[in-house]
Design an enzyme around this catalytic site. Structure first.
Site, PDB file in Angstrom:
ATOM      1  N   CYS A  88       0.855  -1.187   0.000  1.00 19.58           N
ATOM      2  CA  CYS A  88       0.000   0.000   0.000  1.00 19.58           C
ATOM      3  C   CYS A  88       0.892   1.238   0.000  1.00 19.58           C
ATOM      4  CB  CYS A  88      -0.913  -0.005   1.218  1.00 19.58           C
ATOM      5  SG  CYS A  88      -1.904   1.489   1.370  1.00 19.58           S
ATOM      6  N   ILE A  89       0.797   2.032  -1.037  1.00 17.51           N
ATOM      7  CA  ILE A  89       1.687   3.179  -1.187  1.00 17.51           C
ATOM      8  C   ILE A  89       1.505   4.200  -0.067  1.00 17.51           C
ATOM      9  CG2 ILE A  89       0.167   4.411  -2.787  1.00 17.51           C
ATOM     10  CD1 ILE A  89       2.780   5.315  -4.240  1.00 17.51           C
TER      11      ILE A  89
END
Length: 125
Positions: free
Chosen positions: A78-79
């Site tokens: 998840c960025i």
């Protein structure tokens, strides 16, 4: 069956991430498919290439990398969670350094959501 793994457990400090790794190995041995492994929340620390455990401890980052390479698995991070916790690649780094381990890719919740829609099972650790 097609599985998605969602891992929010940190690389060390608990058993969740290692349990996820062990179950992933068994799922693949049983002939099932893992479409995506998605790391979020504190799980993004599983992708920190600077993790350096003692010689007599398991290097879980390397285990994830080896599993991904040998089984051609997608390790998504998840960025947003990664940036909040200081895990960056060349593109998101504010200088020339990065600590995103090989075989891991930054992606968004949209990628995760699309993968979940096509899976038979979602396992969360």
């Amino acid at each position: 069956m097609v599985y998605i793994f969602a891992i929010k457990s940190p690389v060390y400090g608990g058993q969740g991430a290692y349990l996820a790794y062990q179950i992933a190995e068994e799922v693949l041995k049983a002939g099932h498919q893992i479409k995506q492994i998605f790391f979020f929340q504190d799980g993004v620390n599983n992708a920190n290439r600077f993790v350096n455990p003692a010689n007599d401890e398991i290097n879980l980052v390397q285990k994830w990398q080896h599993l991904a390479k040998s089984k051609k698995l997608a390790l998504h991070l998840c960025i947003s969670a990664a940036q909040r916790r200081g895990i960056v690649d060349q593109q998101t780094s504010t200088d020339s350094t990065n600590n995103l381990a090989d075989m891991f890719i930054l992606s968004g919740l949209g990628d995760f959501s699309r993968a979940v829609l096509t899976a038979d099972r979602l396992l969360t650790f």
